[in-house]
Design a protein around this motif. Structure first.
Motif, PDB file in Angstrom:
ATOM      1  N   LEU A 158      40.834  42.729  45.490  1.00 12.20           N
ATOM      2  CA  LEU A 158      40.348  43.412  44.287  1.00 12.20           C
ATOM      3  C   LEU A 158      38.940  43.921  44.564  1.00 12.20           C
ATOM      4  CD1 LEU A 158      40.868  43.962  41.162  1.00 12.20           C
ATOM      5  CD2 LEU A 158      39.609  41.826  40.783  1.00 12.20           C
ATOM      6  N   VAL A 159      38.706  45.226  44.351  1.00 10.01           N
ATOM      7  CA  VAL A 159      37.416  45.829  44.662  1.00 10.01           C
ATOM      8  C   VAL A 159      36.890  46.594  43.451  1.00 10.01           C
ATOM      9  CG1 VAL A 159      36.156  47.399  46.185  1.00 10.01           C
ATOM     10  CG2 VAL A 159      38.088  46.095  47.074  1.00 10.01           C
ATOM     11  N   LYS A 160      35.604  46.413  43.151  1.00  8.26           N
ATOM     12  CA  LYS A 160      34.966  47.195  42.099  1.00  8.26           C
ATOM     13  C   LYS A 160      34.684  48.591  42.647  1.00  8.26           C
ATOM     14  CE  LYS A 160      31.127  47.165  38.823  1.00  8.26           C
ATOM     15  NZ  LYS A 160      29.878  46.485  38.398  1.00  8.26           N
ATOM     16  N   GLU A 161      35.082  49.622  41.889  1.00  7.65           N
ATOM     17  CA  GLU A 161      34.936  50.997  42.339  1.00  7.65           C
ATOM     18  C   GLU A 161      33.804  51.712  41.613  1.00  7.65           C
ATOM     19  OE1 GLU A 161      39.050  52.487  41.768  1.00  7.65           O
ATOM     20  OE2 GLU A 161      39.061  52.551  43.964  1.00  7.65           O
ATOM     21  N   PRO A 162      33.301  52.819  42.193  1.00  9.52           N
ATOM     22  CA  PRO A 162      32.257  53.591  41.518  1.00  9.52           C
ATOM     23  C   PRO A 162      32.740  54.092  40.159  1.00  9.52           C
ATOM     24  CG  PRO A 162      32.500  54.296  43.802  1.00  9.52           C
ATOM     25  CD  PRO A 162      33.649  53.380  43.511  1.00  9.52           C
ATOM     26  N   ALA A 163      31.933  53.887  39.133  1.00 10.67           N
ATOM     27  CA  ALA A 163      32.290  54.327  37.783  1.00 10.67           C
ATOM     28  C   ALA A 163      31.028  54.428  36.943  1.00 10.67           C
ATOM     29  CB  ALA A 163      33.280  53.361  37.148  1.00 10.67           C
ATOM     30  N   PHE A 164      31.076  55.274  35.933  1.00 13.06           N
ATOM     31  CA  PHE A 164      29.934  55.492  35.055  1.00 13.06           C
ATOM     32  C   PHE A 164      30.348  55.102  33.640  1.00 13.06           C
ATOM     33  CE2 PHE A 164      26.745  58.410  32.970  1.00 13.06           C
ATOM     34  CZ  PHE A 164      25.634  57.739  33.457  1.00 13.06           C
ATOM     35  N   PHE A 165      29.574  54.222  32.997  1.00 13.84           N
ATOM     36  CA  PHE A 165      29.840  53.742  31.634  1.00 13.84           C
ATOM     37  C   PHE A 165      31.101  52.890  31.532  1.00 13.84           C
ATOM     38  CE2 PHE A 165      27.207  57.464  30.210  1.00 13.84           C
ATOM     39  CZ  PHE A 165      26.154  56.695  29.727  1.00 13.84           C
ATOM     40  N   GLU A 166      31.617  52.420  32.658  1.00  8.64           N
ATOM     41  CA  GLU A 166      32.757  51.522  32.603  1.00  8.64           C
ATOM     42  C   GLU A 166      32.825  50.706  33.885  1.00  8.64           C
ATOM     43  OE1 GLU A 166      36.554  53.453  32.431  1.00  8.64           O
ATOM     44  OE2 GLU A 166      36.129  54.763  34.108  1.00  8.64           O
ATOM     45  N   GLY A 167      33.537  49.589  33.832  1.00 12.06           N
ATOM     46  CA  GLY A 167      33.816  48.819  35.027  1.00 12.06           C
ATOM     47  C   GLY A 167      35.207  49.191  35.496  1.00 12.06           C
ATOM     48  N   ARG A 168      35.344  49.492  36.768  1.00  7.28           N
ATOM     49  CA  ARG A 168      36.648  49.901  37.278  1.00  7.28           C
ATOM     50  C   ARG A 168      36.942  49.136  38.565  1.00  7.28           C
ATOM     51  NH1 ARG A 168      37.429  56.136  37.642  1.00  7.28           N
ATOM     52  NH2 ARG A 168      37.439  55.802  35.394  1.00  7.28           N
ATOM     53  N   PHE A 169      38.145  48.569  38.627  1.00 12.09           N
ATOM     54  CA  PHE A 169      38.563  47.792  39.789  1.00 12.09           C
ATOM     55  C   PHE A 169      39.886  48.316  40.311  1.00 12.09           C
ATOM     56  CE2 PHE A 169      35.737  45.067  37.460  1.00 12.09           C
ATOM     57  CZ  PHE A 169      35.087  44.297  38.407  1.00 12.09           C
ATOM     58  N   LYS A 170      40.077  48.184  41.633  1.00  8.24           N
ATOM     59  CA  LYS A 170      41.354  48.533  42.248  1.00  8.24           C
ATOM     60  C   LYS A 170      41.919  47.286  42.917  1.00  8.24           C
ATOM     61  CE  LYS A 170      41.700  50.776  46.200  1.00  8.24           C
ATOM     62  NZ  LYS A 170      41.688  51.825  47.237  1.00  8.24           N
ATOM     63  N   LEU A 171      43.192  47.012  42.651  1.00 12.93           N
ATOM     64  CA  LEU A 171      43.870  45.854  43.230  1.00 12.93           C
ATOM     65  C   LEU A 171      44.940  46.325  44.197  1.00 12.93           C
ATOM     66  CD1 LEU A 171      44.426  42.776  43.318  1.00 12.93           C
ATOM     67  CD2 LEU A 171      46.018  43.121  41.402  1.00 12.93           C
ATOM     68  N   ASP A 172      44.809  45.915  45.454  1.00 15.10           N
ATOM     69  CA  ASP A 172      45.795  46.238  46.486  1.00 15.10           C
ATOM     70  C   ASP A 172      46.546  44.983  46.904  1.00 15.10           C
ATOM     71  OD1 ASP A 172      45.848  49.036  47.260  1.00 15.10           O
ATOM     72  OD2 ASP A 172      43.754  48.771  47.840  1.00 15.10           O
ATOM     73  N   ARG A 173      47.836  45.134  47.149  1.00 23.68           N
ATOM     74  CA  ARG A 173      48.627  44.032  47.702  1.00 23.68           C
ATOM     75  C   ARG A 173      48.679  44.210  49.212  1.00 23.68           C
ATOM     76  NH1 ARG A 173      54.578  43.775  45.679  1.00 23.68           N
ATOM     77  NH2 ARG A 173      54.727  45.523  47.133  1.00 23.68           N
ATOM     78  N   LEU A 174      48.307  43.166  49.936  1.00 25.93           N
ATOM     79  CA  LEU A 174      48.266  43.225  51.398  1.00 25.93           C
ATOM     80  C   LEU A 174      49.463  42.561  52.046  1.00 25.93           C
ATOM     81  CD1 LEU A 174      44.483  42.334  51.830  1.00 25.93           C
ATOM     82  CD2 LEU A 174      45.519  44.587  51.511  1.00 25.93           C
ATOM     83  N   GLU A 175      50.033  41.584  51.360  1.00 23.14           N
ATOM     84  CA  GLU A 175      51.202  40.859  51.856  1.00 23.14           C
ATOM     85  C   GLU A 175      52.211  40.734  50.724  1.00 23.14           C
ATOM     86  OE1 GLU A 175      51.804  39.560  54.861  1.00 23.14           O
ATOM     87  OE2 GLU A 175      49.865  39.916  55.832  1.00 23.14           O
ATOM     88  N   HIS A 176      53.484  40.608  51.081  1.00 28.73           N
ATOM     89  CA  HIS A 176      54.515  40.429  50.062  1.00 28.73           C
ATOM     90  C   HIS A 176      54.351  39.072  49.381  1.00 28.73           C
ATOM     91  CE1 HIS A 176      58.358  40.416  48.011  1.00 28.73           C
ATOM     92  NE2 HIS A 176      58.576  39.210  48.518  1.00 28.73           N
ATOM     93  N   VAL A 177      54.491  39.059  48.057  1.00 26.35           N
ATOM     94  CA  VAL A 177      54.547  37.808  47.294  1.00 26.35           C
ATOM     95  C   VAL A 177      55.723  37.910  46.330  1.00 26.35           C
ATOM     96  CG1 VAL A 177      52.086  37.252  47.455  1.00 26.35           C
ATOM     97  CG2 VAL A 177      52.888  38.694  45.593  1.00 26.35           C
ATOM     98  N   VAL A 178      56.326  36.777  46.018  1.00 27.11           N
ATOM     99  CA  VAL A 178      57.449  36.785  45.086  1.00 27.11           C
ATOM    100  C   VAL A 178      56.946  37.147  43.697  1.00 27.11           C
ATOM    101  CG1 VAL A 178      58.773  35.125  46.436  1.00 27.11           C
ATOM    102  CG2 VAL A 178      57.236  34.303  44.630  1.00 27.11           C
ATOM    103  N   SER A 179      57.848  37.655  42.866  1.00 30.10           N
ATOM    104  CA  SER A 179      57.456  38.163  41.547  1.00 30.10           C
ATOM    105  C   SER A 179      56.753  37.119  40.692  1.00 30.10           C
ATOM    106  CB  SER A 179      58.695  38.690  40.812  1.00 30.10           C
ATOM    107  OG  SER A 179      59.214  39.827  41.466  1.00 30.10           O
ATOM    108  N   GLU A 180      57.197  35.856  40.771  1.00 32.76           N
ATOM    109  CA  GLU A 180      56.566  34.807  39.967  1.00 32.76           C
ATOM    110  C   GLU A 180      55.109  34.621  40.367  1.00 32.76           C
ATOM    111  OE1 GLU A 180      59.425  34.511  41.552  1.00 32.76           O
ATOM    112  OE2 GLU A 180      60.944  34.143  40.001  1.00 32.76           O
ATOM    113  N   ASP A 181      54.837  34.677  41.663  1.00 30.05           N
ATOM    114  CA  ASP A 181      53.459  34.553  42.123  1.00 30.05           C
ATOM    115  C   ASP A 181      52.652  35.803  41.780  1.00 30.05           C
ATOM    116  OD1 ASP A 181      53.887  32.050  43.089  1.00 30.05           O
ATOM    117  OD2 ASP A 181      53.867  32.587  45.202  1.00 30.05           O
TER     118      ASP A 181
END
Length: 200
Positions: A158-181
């Motif tokens: 999860l990385v905080k991205e450049p943004a003005f007047f708001e907080g913005r984050f991007k979440l990337d999946r790097l490895e497969h995880v089961v849906s419950e996880d």
């Protein structure tokens, strides 16, 4: 409920200049997955995750097990039937300078969330509190958090991205995880973002 698996990367964005902590989550196709709203004036932290901004359909609840504590545990459950999904627990002193949380099933840690850099988190939090200048903090520092299994492999970032007047984050999946996880990790990150927003 949110349907898993999801289309990554996910984006989380919340307004900095708002009285009630709230933000939205969208998938890679721009589809809204959830609207998150934190309840104010509660002795114990309480968060409701809705399907829409109209807050008509609650999906999940996240509730603290104690009053304002560095090591509080936040239990995650289905809003419709109370089904427990998991929990996220902040690791007290370990989280003083750098975020450190455990994602739990029962009392067993199955993943950990930790900040990548102490310095970036602290500087971002300090700059964000300075009047006027704080509006530009989103363009200067970009704290990042990794989600890893106890045995080491990192599964999400999860990385905080450049943004003005708001907080913005991007979440990337790097490895497969089961849906419950995947479900309990996403909801744990929702709680972490709300708790950590004061320092990035």
């Amino acid at each position: 409920m949110i349907r898993f698996p999801l289309a990554y990367p996910l984006s989380m964005s919340f307004k900095i200049v708002t009285f009630v902590p709230q933000f939205t989550i969208h998938d890679a196709n721009g589809q809204m997955l959830a609207y998150v709203r934190q309840k104010l004036f509660k002795l114990k932290e309480a968060v409701t995750v809705f399907a829409d901004e109209g807050q008509i359909q609650p999906l999940y609840t996240l509730k603290a097990d104690r009053i304002l504590d560095w090591s509080a545990r936040y239990d995650i459950a289905s809003a419709s039937n109370g089904r427990p999904i998991g929990a996220v627990k902040r690791q007290g002193m370990k989280s003083l300078w750098k975020a450190h949380y455990d994602v739990l099933v029962g009392d067993q840690p199955v993943y950990e969330v930790r900040g990548e850099s102490v310095l970036v988190n602290v500087l971002d939090g300090i700059l964000e509190q300075i009047p006027i200048i704080g509006m530009f903090s989103g363009y200067v520092f970009h704290p990042a958090y990794v989600v890893a299994r106890p045995d080491g492999p990192t599964v999400m970032r999860l990385v905080k991205e450049p943004a003005f007047f708001e907080g913005r984050f991007k979440l990337d999946r790097l490895e497969h995880v089961v849906s419950e996880d995947e479900e309990r990790i996403l909801l744990s990150l929702v709680m972490m973002v709300l708790l950590e927003r004061g320092r990035g």
